[in-house]
Design a protein around this motif. Structure first.
Motif, short mmCIF file in Angstrom:
data_model
loop_
_atom_site.label_atom_id
_atom_site.label_comp_id
_atom_site.label_asym_id
_atom_site.label_seq_id
_atom_site.Cartn_x
_atom_site.Cartn_y
_atom_site.Cartn_z
N PHE A 158 0.87 -1.10 0.00
CA PHE A 158 0.06 -0.11 0.05
C PHE A 158 1.08 1.22 0.07
O PHE A 158 0.64 2.22 -0.73
N ALA A 159 1.97 1.37 0.82
CA ALA A 159 2.77 2.48 0.74
C ALA A 159 3.66 2.88 -0.46
O ALA A 159 3.51 3.90 -0.96
N GLU A 160 4.00 1.57 -1.46
CA GLU A 160 4.44 1.63 -2.51
C GLU A 160 3.52 2.24 -3.57
O GLU A 160 3.86 3.13 -4.53
N ASP A 161 2.46 1.79 -3.61
CA ASP A 161 1.40 2.08 -4.63
C ASP A 161 0.93 3.89 -4.49
O ASP A 161 1.11 4.41 -5.21
N SER A 167 4.11 10.09 -6.87
CA SER A 167 5.43 10.67 -7.61
C SER A 167 4.88 10.98 -8.96
O SER A 167 5.09 12.02 -9.53
N GLU A 168 3.49 10.45 -9.56
CA GLU A 168 3.27 10.77 -10.70
C GLU A 168 2.67 12.18 -10.68
O GLU A 168 2.70 12.95 -11.71
N VAL A 172 3.41 15.68 -12.85
CA VAL A 172 2.80 16.44 -13.48
C VAL A 172 2.62 18.00 -13.12
O VAL A 172 2.73 18.77 -13.94
N GLU A 173 2.79 18.02 -11.61
CA GLU A 173 2.49 19.33 -11.14
C GLU A 173 4.22 20.12 -11.44
O GLU A 173 4.24 21.19 -12.02
N SER A 174 5.08 19.48 -11.54
CA SER A 174 6.42 19.98 -11.72
C SER A 174 6.33 20.51 -13.44
O SER A 174 7.04 21.51 -13.61
N GLY A 175 5.79 19.74 -14.23
CA GLY A 175 6.13 20.07 -15.41
C GLY A 175 5.03 21.21 -15.97
O GLY A 175 5.44 22.20 -16.68
#
Length: 253
Positions: A158-161, A167-168, A172-175
């Motif tokens: 659950f933590a990895e998901d 991260s995704e 998107v926000e960084s772009g």
């Protein structure tokens, strides 16, 4: 009227006394639970220390029984803590807790039996029981370990998901932030070039063409040059940008 006031005052007084008594009982019960918890933890610490001393300081049946109890108690305690911590974030672990409680009944029964055998004077008979005791201990500890590691693997997945989704979203926000923060260099260059061209077109004046020098000995009058035609629609002066400073008019005095 006075009797009614007296009765009302007595009712209020009894209500306060009842609340005080209730609060006192609750405080005493909480203190008793705290004391019981402390006593249980202290007794458990003493028992664990004693078992470790027996497993290290003695040999034979006594050391084997002590080691079996240590393995059993360590596995069961770790699994119980892992499940109790995990169920706060994952309600689906309630079924696992129910299975662990059933397993705990077998664990307590085995621990009590091992504890009784520590006081058994017939060491030969106790030694004959050791293979069966080891097998039962291994079954219980393996089941407890399986529940514990399954709960930990589930929490880790659950933590990895969640980390992947986060991260995704951050990418998107960084772009988007990079698009907004990048200065439009091409637009600024084109605007500056257009402004320079407009300024040059509005300030340039016609220059008269000089007369040619005569080569004959007799001087002749120079031919007058016609003035340059004036544009029908002269270019309007360029509008200054907000960052340009407005020149103050020169004083005529």
């Amino acid at each position: 009227m006075e009797a009614a006031l007296i009765i009302f005052a007595l009712m209020v007084l009894f209500a306060f006394l009842g609340l005080g008594t209730y609060a006192t009982v609750k405080a005493v019960q909480a203190a008793k639970r705290g004391v019981d918890r402390t006593i249980t933890q202290a007794r458990r610490t003493v028992e664990d220390t004693t078992l470790r001393a027996k497993s290290l300081g003695q040999v034979g049946v006594t050391a084997a029984l002590a080691q079996l109890r240590i393995d059993l108690r360590t596995s069961m305690r770790s699994t119980q803590q892992a499940l109790n911590d995990g169920v706060r974030l994952d309600a689906s672990l309630k079924e696992s807790i129910g299975l662990f409680e059933r397993l705990s009944a077998h664990g307590r029964e085995l621990d009590e039996e091992l504890k009784r055998l520590e006081q058994e004077p017939d060491r030969k008979r106790t030694a004959d029981l050791l293979p069966d005791l080891r097998e039962r201990t291994a079954k219980i500890t393996q089941a407890a370990d399986s529940l514990r590691w399954a709960a930990r693997d589930r929490a880790r997945r659950f933590a990895e998901d969640d980390l992947s989704v986060l991260s995704e979203q951050i990418e998107v926000e960084s772009g988007a932030l990079r698009d907004w923060s990048r200065p439009p260099v091409d637009d600024l260059t084109a605007t500056a070039a257009a402004w320079d061209a407009a300024q040059a077109a509005g300030q340039e004046a016609p220059t008269p063409t000089p007369a040619p020098t005569p080569t004959a000995p007799t001087p002749t009058a120079p031919t007058p040059t016609a003035p340059a035609p004036t544009a029908l629609n002269p270019a309007a002066p360029a509008t200054p940008y907000p960052w340009q400073k407005t020149r103050r008019p020169e004083s005529t005095t």
